[in-house]
Scaffold this motif. Structure first.
Motif, PDB file in Angstrom:
ATOM      1  N   TYR A 204       0.837  -1.207   0.000  1.00 38.63           N
ATOM      2  CA  TYR A 204       0.000   0.000   0.000  1.00 38.63           C
ATOM      3  C   TYR A 204       0.870   1.254   0.000  1.00 38.63           C
ATOM      4  O   TYR A 204       0.580   2.226  -0.686  1.00 38.63           O
ATOM      5  CB  TYR A 204      -0.936   0.035   1.222  1.00 38.63           C
ATOM      6  CG  TYR A 204      -1.975  -1.054   1.237  1.00 38.63           C
ATOM      7  CD1 TYR A 204      -2.618  -1.462   0.070  1.00 38.63           C
ATOM      8  CD2 TYR A 204      -2.345  -1.668   2.438  1.00 38.63           C
ATOM      9  CE1 TYR A 204      -3.565  -2.458   0.090  1.00 38.63           C
ATOM     10  CE2 TYR A 204      -3.295  -2.671   2.466  1.00 38.63           C
ATOM     11  CZ  TYR A 204      -3.907  -3.065   1.292  1.00 38.63           C
ATOM     12  OH  TYR A 204      -4.849  -4.041   1.312  1.00 38.63           O
ATOM     13  N   GLU A 205       1.937   1.189   0.800  1.00 39.05           N
ATOM     14  CA  GLU A 205       2.813   2.362   0.889  1.00 39.05           C
ATOM     15  C   GLU A 205       3.506   2.627  -0.432  1.00 39.05           C
ATOM     16  O   GLU A 205       3.702   3.778  -0.830  1.00 39.05           O
ATOM     17  CB  GLU A 205       3.820   2.190   2.033  1.00 39.05           C
ATOM     18  CG  GLU A 205       3.187   2.557   3.372  1.00 39.05           C
ATOM     19  CD  GLU A 205       4.071   2.243   4.564  1.00 39.05           C
ATOM     20  OE1 GLU A 205       5.062   1.497   4.396  1.00 39.05           O
ATOM     21  OE2 GLU A 205       3.754   2.732   5.663  1.00 39.05           O
ATOM     22  N   ARG A 206       3.880   1.551  -1.126  1.00 36.45           N
ATOM     23  CA  ARG A 206       4.524   1.695  -2.433  1.00 36.45           C
ATOM     24  C   ARG A 206       3.560   2.400  -3.404  1.00 36.45           C
ATOM     25  O   ARG A 206       3.927   3.351  -4.085  1.00 36.45           O
ATOM     26  CB  ARG A 206       4.891   0.315  -2.959  1.00 36.45           C
ATOM     27  CG  ARG A 206       5.909   0.325  -4.096  1.00 36.45           C
ATOM     28  CD  ARG A 206       6.143  -1.076  -4.636  1.00 36.45           C
ATOM     29  NE  ARG A 206       4.909  -1.693  -5.123  1.00 36.45           N
ATOM     30  CZ  ARG A 206       4.329  -1.399  -6.286  1.00 36.45           C
ATOM     31  NH1 ARG A 206       4.866  -0.499  -7.070  1.00 36.45           N
ATOM     32  NH2 ARG A 206       3.208  -2.001  -6.652  1.00 36.45           N
ATOM     33  N   LYS A 261      -4.357   5.101   2.854  1.00 38.01           N
ATOM     34  CA  LYS A 261      -4.207   5.287   4.308  1.00 38.01           C
ATOM     35  C   LYS A 261      -5.219   4.431   5.054  1.00 38.01           C
ATOM     36  O   LYS A 261      -4.906   3.793   6.052  1.00 38.01           O
ATOM     37  CB  LYS A 261      -4.423   6.768   4.665  1.00 38.01           C
ATOM     38  CG  LYS A 261      -3.147   7.579   4.604  1.00 38.01           C
ATOM     39  CD  LYS A 261      -3.412   8.985   5.092  1.00 38.01           C
ATOM     40  CE  LYS A 261      -2.436   9.988   4.500  1.00 38.01           C
ATOM     41  NZ  LYS A 261      -2.939  11.354   4.595  1.00 38.01           N
ATOM     42  N   ILE A 264      -4.299   0.782   5.007  1.00 30.41           N
ATOM     43  CA  ILE A 264      -3.212   0.498   5.949  1.00 30.41           C
ATOM     44  C   ILE A 264      -3.749   0.404   7.376  1.00 30.41           C
ATOM     45  O   ILE A 264      -3.427  -0.514   8.119  1.00 30.41           O
ATOM     46  CB  ILE A 264      -2.104   1.580   5.846  1.00 30.41           C
ATOM     47  CG1 ILE A 264      -1.380   1.420   4.501  1.00 30.41           C
ATOM     48  CG2 ILE A 264      -1.120   1.482   7.005  1.00 30.41           C
ATOM     49  CD1 ILE A 264      -0.427   2.544   4.162  1.00 30.41           C
TER      50      ILE A 264
END
Ligand SMILES: [Zn+2]
Length: 321
Positions: A204-206, A261, A264
Motif C-alpha cells: 500500500y505504501e509503495r 491510508k 493500511i
C-alpha cells in the motif's frame, strides 16, 4: 415403501419401473421426497398450483379476477387420485408440524462452531447437528450424530453420536498438545501474521508513494505552465484547460491517497484483532474463545468414529505453510 420394494423417484427414472427387481439397488425414500409428494397438487387432478379455499375467495374478491381465471381454476387435466378434503387435511397437519418446530426454541442464537468440519468417520458423511436448550442460560448446546445410523437400507451406518462439549474438550487438549509437540507457539503465529500484515502495508505504501510522486510532478508542471502563460507562450484557454485537468487529477490523487491510508489502518486493525485471538489460544480459557473462525483456521476436518476415535486434520504443521 422400502419394505414393499418401491423404488425411490430417481431410481424409478433410472430403471423405468416401480418395483425393485433382483440385481437392482433399492434405496430408502428421503424425507424430502415424501414432503414433496404430500404437497404436490398434481394428485388432485389439476396441473394448476393448489390454492386454499380462503385464497380462492380472496382472489375472487380481487378486481383483477376474470371469467377466464375461473374457467382455468376448475379445469381438470387428469384423473385425481387424492381428494381435495384429504389434501387440505394433510396441508394443515404439515403446517402445524412446521409451526411446532419454529416455536419450540426461542433462544438467542449460539454458534454451531463445528458445522462445516465434523464428519462421521464410519461413512464419511457430514455429521448432522441438533441442539437443545440450556436451562440455566439462554444458550444452545449442540450435539452431532450420523443421520445414516437411522437408515434402513444398505447405506445404514453405525450409531455415532457426540456432544459439542466433548468435541471442544478433545479439540482443546489436542490443539495444545500439538502446539507443544510441534513447538508451535502463539508467537510463531503472531510473527507469521505480522509478516503478512507488513507485506501488505509495504504494498500500500509503495502505491501511495507513486501517487504522491505524480502529485509533486503535477505541482511543478503547474508552476511551469503558469510561467509560460505569463510569458505569452500559451493562451489563456490553454492554461485554463491545463488547470482544469490538473484539478481533476489532484482530486483523484487525494482520494487514492486517502484510500491507501484507510487500507493500511484496516490492515493494522485486522492484524491486531487476529493476534488477540492467537494469544488467547495458549491461555487456559481457550474454551471460551473457541469460535468458528478459530476452529476453521486451525482444523480442516474432524472425523468422529463410533468406537470413540477422533481424528483431527490440522491446517498447519511445522515446516509447512
Ligand atoms: Zn456415518
Amino acid at each position: 415403501m422400502y419394505n414393499d420394494k418401491v423404488h425411490r423417484i430417481s431410481d424409478y427414472k433410472k430403471y423405468g419401473h416401480t418395483y425393485c427387481d433382483t440385481g437392482e439397488i433399492l434405496h430408502q425414500w428421503s424425507v424430502g421426497s415424501i414432503y414433496g409428494i404430500l404437497q404436490n397438487t398434481n394428485y388432485l387432478g389439476s396441473l394448476q398450483p393448489y390454492k386454499s379455499e380462503k385464497r380462492l375467495h380472496e382472489e375472487k374478491d380481487s378486481i383483477f379476477y376474470t371469467k377466464e381465471d375461473e374457467e382455468e381454476a376448475v379445469h381438470h387435466t387428469h384423473q385425481a387420485i387424492v381428494s381435495v378434503k384429504l389434501f387440505e387435511k394433510v396441508q394443515n397437519r404439515l403446517k402445524i408440524k412446521m409451526s411446532d418446530k419454529k416455536t419450540q426454541y426461542k433462544s438467542k442464537y449460539t454458534e454451531n462452531i463445528y458445522r462445516n468440519i465434523l464428519y462421521c468417520g464410519n461413512c464419511g458423511k457430514v455429521m448432522h447437528s441438533v441442539y437443545y436448550q440450556s436451562r440455566k442460560k439462554d444458550e444452545r448446546h449442540y450435539s452431532y450424530y450420523c443421520k445414516r445410523a437411522y437408515f434402513i437400507d444398505h447405506r445404514k451406518c453405525e450409531k455415532n453420536y457426540i456432544r459439542e462439549e466433548q468435541v471442544t474438550s478433545l479439540v482443546q487438549k489436542q490443539l495444545c498438545n500439538t502446539f507443544k509437540e510441534q513447538q508451535i507457539e502463539a508467537k510463531d503465529f503472531i510473527k507469521l501474521n505480522m509478516d503478512e500484515c507488513d507485506r501488505r502495508i509495504a504494498e500500500y505504501e509503495r502505491k501511495g508513494g507513486k501517487i504522491a510522486k505524480e502529485f509533486e510532478y503535477m505541482k511543478k508542471q503547474a508552476a511551469m505552465m503558469y510561467g509560460r502563460y505569463k510569458e505569452g507562450e500559451i493562451t489563456k484557454e490553454e492554461y485554463l484547460a491545463f488547470k482544469q485537468n490538473k484539478k481533476e487529477q489532484d482530486n483523484y490523487a487525494k482520494k487514492s491517497l486517502e484510500e491507501m491510508k484507510q487500507k493500511i489502518r484496516r490492515a493494522k486493525d485486522k492484524a491486531e484483532e487476529e493476534n488477540k485471538f492467537l494469544c488467547s489460544l495458549l491461555k487456559a480459557d481457550i474454551c471460551k474463545t473457541l469460535n468458528i473462525q478459530l476452529v476453521e483456521a486451525f482444523m480442516e476436518k474432524i472425523s468422529i468414529f463410533s468406537n470413540g476415535v477422533v481424528d483431527i486434520v490440522y491446517t498447519f504443521s511445522k515446516g509447512e505453510e
